[in-house]
Design a protein around this motif. Structure first.
Motif, mmCIF file in Angstrom:
data_model
loop_
_atom_site.group_PDB
_atom_site.id
_atom_site.type_symbol
_atom_site.label_atom_id
_atom_site.label_comp_id
_atom_site.label_asym_id
_atom_site.label_seq_id
_atom_site.Cartn_x
_atom_site.Cartn_y
_atom_site.Cartn_z
ATOM 1 N N TRP A 96 0.822 -1.213 0.000
ATOM 2 C CA TRP A 96 0.000 0.000 0.000
ATOM 3 C C TRP A 96 0.856 1.263 0.000
ATOM 4 N N GLY A 100 -0.406 3.051 -3.051
ATOM 5 C CA GLY A 100 -1.260 4.158 -2.639
ATOM 6 C C GLY A 100 -0.885 5.456 -3.322
ATOM 7 N N LEU A 103 -1.879 5.080 -7.141
ATOM 8 C CA LEU A 103 -3.330 5.061 -7.320
ATOM 9 C C LEU A 103 -3.922 6.451 -7.109
ATOM 10 N N ALA A 104 -3.459 7.159 -6.074
ATOM 11 C CA ALA A 104 -3.955 8.516 -5.826
ATOM 12 C C ALA A 104 -3.597 9.442 -6.985
ATOM 13 N N VAL A 153 -0.535 8.457 0.178
ATOM 14 C CA VAL A 153 -1.734 8.742 -0.615
ATOM 15 C C VAL A 153 -1.880 10.249 -0.814
ATOM 16 N N THR A 256 -12.636 6.060 -8.415
ATOM 17 C CA THR A 256 -11.679 5.721 -7.356
ATOM 18 C C THR A 256 -12.196 4.562 -6.515
ATOM 19 N N ALA A 257 -13.506 4.585 -6.187
ATOM 20 C CA ALA A 257 -14.100 3.487 -5.419
ATOM 21 C C ALA A 257 -14.004 2.173 -6.188
ATOM 22 N N LEU A 260 -10.392 0.931 -6.004
ATOM 23 C CA LEU A 260 -10.108 0.392 -4.672
ATOM 24 C C LEU A 260 -10.759 -0.981 -4.487
ATOM 25 N N LEU A 263 -8.278 -3.287 -6.141
ATOM 26 C CA LEU A 263 -6.952 -3.432 -5.545
ATOM 27 C C LEU A 263 -7.000 -3.930 -4.102
ATOM 28 N N TYR A 264 -7.997 -3.480 -3.340
ATOM 29 C CA TYR A 264 -8.025 -3.852 -1.924
ATOM 30 C C TYR A 264 -8.068 -5.368 -1.711
ATOM 31 N N CYS A 285 -16.674 -4.376 -7.627
ATOM 32 C CA CYS A 285 -15.835 -3.655 -8.590
ATOM 33 C C CYS A 285 -16.525 -3.461 -9.938
#
Length: 525
Positions: A96, A100, A103-104, A153, A256-257, A260, A263-264, A285
């Motif tokens: 992460w 992170g 991704l951000a 992030v 973004t959701a 995540l 990836l999460y 997803c």
């Protein structure tokens, strides 16, 4: 390395103007990117009031943002073992800390470019640069892995505010006759950052300044950032677009959701034992991505400014380009495996590890020299580039497997050089091949989308390859075997990218590669 993709800020209206509130001559509000070359009215650009006489100094200052971004995207790999020991971070938290940031950056950079067009590129650049300095200090002072991840992030968001403004300011502040030289300086930052990040990290870690361990890799941003901020206040001018697109905040949040939700589970599923709620997140997803597409279509029908224009997906080149970009740049996570393996299994120091990766950069440099000449081959050059990259990875895997923990740096050279050639063949041509069949009016949006996909691929690669590699290590498997399996997955990704490149439109492509932008360089996980 100079890459093929344009910055998202390239989507700004070509009528970008200097802000009337600027202290410069009012005539500077005339569009310097007009179709009429300024040289037809002013033989000497220095005498043209539309262009600041300090523009070259201003360019050097603003490029500090690009350089800091590239260094921070690449520097963490060589610090992972010491960082993990110091903070007691798990393998998932280490992933992460890397993913992170990327991704951000990916989620926010199109919005960052639009904010600059709307509110002033100088203003947003300074806001991003100042935030980057603050978040670097937060990362350096992290007392635990959670604090480090949060700081990373926020660093990525800050980078997404400042980096897109640089190319936009370059296009506005320089006459066309000087664009080539300015672009060369811009592209050079990627080569310097890709090479300098790991080397700087290795030097700082080996020096162990004041016994601070890994923390100076972030602290170094503070004096550089403060100096760049002061210089930018003095040297840069304000500009904005007359017809800027509005920020699609809701679309950004949904996208973004969705990312995540992808990836999460990849990062956290294995350590949590794949509970039902993790599987539910995974199932969410595609639903979130569908909601994103639906939102963008509705917004476009209502005359709004969608984050991604749905019309782009009518073009075969865009669909193929997105697929190849995500899969191909997933593979750059091989450096996560290799740098950790060299330090933990082979006993390399951080500096020796960074020096061992230099042949990849040499390969990229060689490949960048001939890749543009292959442009007439069209999608074939992308297919070949992915296959060459797979071959380079295969050579690295062979060396790691054969020589085990006693592997010497010179035994990695053939594979790294070949991999660098493959990276240059794809990164140096992919966007130009995609844009060849896209209408000119949609070229800026398409390039921004491809560049976003590259960053998404990098983050997904860290999640996927990191999970495979650390999963083997944490399960008690041999370090050499774990590295071989992790990089074996990378080879599979490159082979799949070569197959998906067949979706790209066929036919010869003429023209020069698109302007440089932020593209991973192998040392960037």
């Amino acid at each position: 390395m100079p890459s093929s993709t344009q910055d998202p800020s390239s989507t700004q209206d070509p009528s970008s103007t200097q802000d009337p509130s600027s202290t410069q001559d009012p005539s500077s509000t005339q569009d310097p990117s007009s179709t009429q070359d300024p040289s037809t009215k002013h033989k000497d650009p220095v005498a043209d009031p539309r262009y600041s006489p300090r523009r070259w100094a201003a360019l050097v200052v603003t490029l500090a943002a690009v350089l800091m971004d590239m260094i921070d995207a690449t520097v963490l790999n060589v610090a992972l073992p010491s960082l993990r020991d110091d903070l007691g971070a798990s393998s998932a938290q280490v992933e992460w800390a890397i993913a992170g940031y990327t991704l951000a950056f990916a989620a926010a950079m199109i919005t960052g470019g639009r904010l600059g067009d709307m509110y002033g590129r100088r203003r947003v650049y300074l806001a991003g640069l100042g935030s980057f300095v603050v978040t670097s200090a937060l990362a350096a002072s992290a007392t635990g892995p959670q604090m480090l991840i949060a700081a990373r992030v926020l660093q990525g968001v800050a980078a997404a505010l400042m980096v897109p403004q640089v190319l936009a300011m370059l296009q506005v502040e320089f006459p066309k006759s000087e664009h080539g030289k300015a672009m060369s300086m811009y592209g050079m930052c990627f080569a310097l950052g890709g090479l300098g990040g790991p080397l700087l990290g290795g030097v700082l870690l080996d020096a162990d300044l004041l016994g601070l361990g890994w923390r100076p890799i972030f602290l170094v941003n503070i004096p550089i950032g403060v100096a760049a901020f002061i210089a930018a206040v003095v040297l840069t001018r304000e500009s904005r677009s007359e017809q800027a697109l509005s920020a699609d905040v809701r679309g950004t949040a949904i996208a973004t959701a969705g990312l995540l939700a992808l990836l999460y589970p990849l990062v956290e599923g294995r350590p949590l034992g794949w509970p039902l709620w993790i599987l539910a997140v995974t199932a969410a997803c595609p639903l979130l991505l569908w909601l994103f597409v639906r939102h963008e279509r509705i917004l476009a029908r209502r005359g709004g400014s969608p984050l991604v224009d749905p019309a782009l997906f009518r073009h075969r080149g865009v669909i193929g380009g997105l697929s190849v970009a995500v899969l191909f740049f997933c593979g750059t996570a091989y450096t996560l495996v290799l740098t950790v393996h060299l330090q933990t299994a082979a006993g390399y120091s951080p500096l020796r590890t960074a020096l061992s990766m230099i042949p990849f950069t040499i390969g990229v440099g060689i490949g960048s020299g001939f890749a543009p000449r292959l442009m007439p081959l069209g999608r074939t050059v992308v297919i070949l580039g992915a296959l060459v990259m797979a071959a380079g990875m295969a050579l690295i895997v062979f060396s790691v497997d054969r020589y085990g923990t006693g592997i010497a740096p010179w035994q990695l050279i053939p594979g790294l050089v070949v991999a660098g050639l493959g990276m240059a063949m794809v990164a140096g041509t992919l966007l130009t091949i995609v844009l060849a069949k896209v209408p000119e009016a949609e070229a800026g949006a398409a390039s921004a989308l491809i560049n976003t996909s590259i960053q998404v691929g990098v983050a997904a690669g860290v999640a996927l390859i990191g999970t495979v590699y650390f999963g083997r290590l944490d399960g008690g498997h041999d370090g050499v075997e774990s590295a071989v399996i992790g990089m074996g997955v990378v080879i599979g990704l490159y082979l799949l990218a070569a197959v998906l490149a067949l979706v790209l439109p066929p036919g010869a492509v003429r023209g020069t590669p698109a302007p440089a932008s932020r593209v991973p360089q192998g040392s960037d996980a």
